[in-house]
Design a protein around this motif. Structure first.
Motif, short mmCIF file in Angstrom:
data_model
loop_
_atom_site.label_atom_id
_atom_site.label_comp_id
_atom_site.label_asym_id
_atom_site.label_seq_id
_atom_site.Cartn_x
_atom_site.Cartn_y
_atom_site.Cartn_z
N SER A 195 2.60 -4.18 0.33
CA SER A 195 1.55 -4.20 -0.68
C SER A 195 2.02 -3.64 -2.03
O SER A 195 1.28 -3.70 -3.01
CB SER A 195 0.35 -3.37 -0.20
OG SER A 195 -0.23 -3.94 0.95
N ARG A 218 1.97 -4.83 -5.87
CA ARG A 218 0.80 -5.62 -6.28
C ARG A 218 -0.51 -4.89 -6.09
O ARG A 218 -1.37 -4.87 -6.99
CB ARG A 218 0.78 -6.94 -5.51
CG ARG A 218 1.83 -7.95 -5.95
CD ARG A 218 1.72 -9.22 -5.15
NE ARG A 218 1.99 -9.00 -3.74
CZ ARG A 218 1.64 -9.84 -2.77
NH1 ARG A 218 0.95 -10.93 -3.06
NH2 ARG A 218 1.94 -9.58 -1.50
N ARG A 219 -0.69 -4.29 -4.90
CA ARG A 219 -1.96 -3.61 -4.63
C ARG A 219 -1.79 -2.10 -4.48
O ARG A 219 -2.74 -1.36 -4.69
CB ARG A 219 -2.60 -4.20 -3.37
CG ARG A 219 -3.17 -5.59 -3.59
CD ARG A 219 -3.93 -6.06 -2.36
NE ARG A 219 -3.07 -6.17 -1.20
CZ ARG A 219 -2.30 -7.23 -0.94
NH1 ARG A 219 -2.29 -8.25 -1.77
NH2 ARG A 219 -1.55 -7.27 0.13
#
Length: 478
Positions: free
Chosen positions: A248, A251-252
């Protein structure tokens, strides 16, 4: 790899042969209708969890599924969406989501409650129960998801369970697992999912550890093991390592989030929880897990009691143990209490000088420079005869530890069910004493083994004393 498959990012990936289909697309359609999306690795993981063979049987019904994954990767989102979608489509199903800590269970309930409030998903939910200890989502399909914490005793005795998610599985004792897995026996689904981070040395993680060992040795039967994490020798500051451990990132999961986790957790915990790196499995513990497990006993008979008190080397903790010599071939031990000396030690004097208890006491062993002299003075002031109190020599401490292991090996030592004692027995290594092969127990960093030390000394006292207490009755071990 912008959107890698699970096989491209997993450090270890073990799953059964004979997969012909999966129920995941049915559950995924529910989630996608509400705008939920999944990375390719998340989609692969969900497919594996709900995989079926050619006859339609779930391939993970025997050993279940275990996922070792760092924090902040998206495990709750992925598995939570899977469970939600499945409950929406499965008629009259019962699913359990259990964490070790109440706070974690509450957070997961709130996350899935938020899913239930989303347009496109709310029509599947008939009722939300938010009462303390009775948190649940009930679905129009007749299915329900129940939430609770194992530390509060949740999950035992619920009949007809179809799926259990053991969150924080690195804090899942074999005892808790044994109590909950049988609830799956009458279900056609019957799926157990364990998700957690690599355990600390002091975590009661025997079930989590043994599943991983079996998977890596190729000994699993009807189960899937997924481990996502950085290489064992990884540079903790390397952003490429972060991306390897956490699909992740960035991006997150932001750089700031991982940096914050590193600073708050410390280096060792960050390796485990932030990067998914397991501790070196080659470190040999002092007590064989199998022998310890085989020595478990449920009931204790009559016999003289030997109590032992052990003050830790730094004086911060004290443990109280007991041993009962039931007959010449069996001594049963148990841990009574381990406490911080900051709470005071008057309770020890009160406990050991209780007249009813003294009537069945053969010896009281007291060890540890930090507090033994004070305690002996207090016991003598309470009119405990000097012959009842032992302060062992270094040679006697060495003999106590070697005798403890000998008792496990020859089957003359038994122990009662005690979670803290089990944890310490599972993690201690040998600490060298002297130059002639003597040893004591060494605890992992940040932990303490005072309770196990006390039990070890109590066993030695019971095995060596010739003193007989007063009239004996059928009293309990404590």
């Amino acid at each position: 790899m912008c959107d890698p498959h699970l096989s491209q990012i997993a450090k270890h990936l073990v799953y059964p042969e004979g997969i012909a289909s999966t129920l995941w697309p049915v559950a995924r359609r529910v989630c996608e209708a509400a705008g939920l999306g999944f990375d390719r690795w998340q989609d692969d993981l969900a497919r594996l969890i709900l995989a079926r063979d050619a006859s339609g049987e779930f391939v993970n019904k025997v050993d279940g599924v275990e996922v070792s994954i760092p924090r902040q990767v998206g495990k709750t989102y992925t598995v939570g969406a899977l469970v939600f979608g499945l409950a929406a489509m499965l008629s009259d199903g019962t699913m359990i989501w259990t964490a070790h800590h109440t706070r974690t269970s509450d957070e997961t309930f709130l996350a899935l409650q938020n899913l239930a409030n989303r347009p496109g998903l709310s029509q599947y939910v008939s009722k939300v129960r938010a009462g303390n200890g009775k948190q649940a989502l009930e679905f129009t399909s007749g299915s329900r998801i129940l939430f609770g914490a194992r530390e509060a005793g949740f999950g035992r005795g619920i009949p007809g369970v179809d799926l259990i998610v053991f969150d924080e599985a690195q804090i899942l004792s074999q005892k808790a697992l044994d109590a909950m897995v049988p609830t799956l026996n009458t279900s056609d689904l019957g799926l157990a999912i364990r998700i957690g981070t690599p355990p600390r040395p002091t975590d009661p993680a025997e079930a989590f550890i043994e599943f991983r060992r079996a998977a890596l040795k190729g000994d699993m039967v009807g189960g899937t093991y997924v481990e996502i994490g950085a290489p064992d020798d990884a540079d903790l500051s390397d952003r490429k390592v972060w991306a390897r451990a956490n699909p992740s990132f960035p991006r997150r999961t932001s750089e700031a989030a991982i940096l914050r986790m590193r600073r708050q957790l410390g280096e060792e915990s960050f390796r485990r929880e932030g990067l998914g790196i397991w501790d070196d499995d080659s470190v040999k513990t002092a007590i064989d897990r199998t022998l310890w497990g085989d020595a478990l006993i449920g009931q204790v008979g009559d016999g003289p009691r030997c109590w032992a008190v052990k003050f830790s080397a730094d004086g911060a903790a004290v443990g109280l143990g007991v041993a009962v010599k039931e007959n010449p071939k069996r001594i049963v031990v148990d841990g009574v209490r381990q406490a911080s000396t900051g709470e005071g030690t008057g309770w020890l004097v009160e406990f050991l000088t209780n007249p009813d208890r003294l009537a069945h006491t053969s010896q009281i062993v007291v060890d540890g420079k930090a507090g033994s002299a004070w305690l002996v003075d207090q016991l003598r002031s309470a009119k405990i005869p000097a012959r009842v109190i032992w302060t062992p020599t270094v040679d006697q401490v060495v003999a106590a530890h070697s005798g403890f292991l000998a008792g496990l090996h020859d089957g003359t030592l038994r122990h009662c069910d005690n979670e803290l004692l089990d944890r310490q027995a599972a993690t201690v290594t040998r600490r060298k004493i002297g130059t002639r092969g003597g040893f004591g127990w060494a605890s992992p960093p940040g932990s303490d083994s005072s309770l196990l030390d006390a039990v070890t000394l109590a066993h030695w006292g019971a095995a060596t004393t010739k003193r007989k207490p007063g009239p004996r009755g059928g009293v309990t071990i404590l």
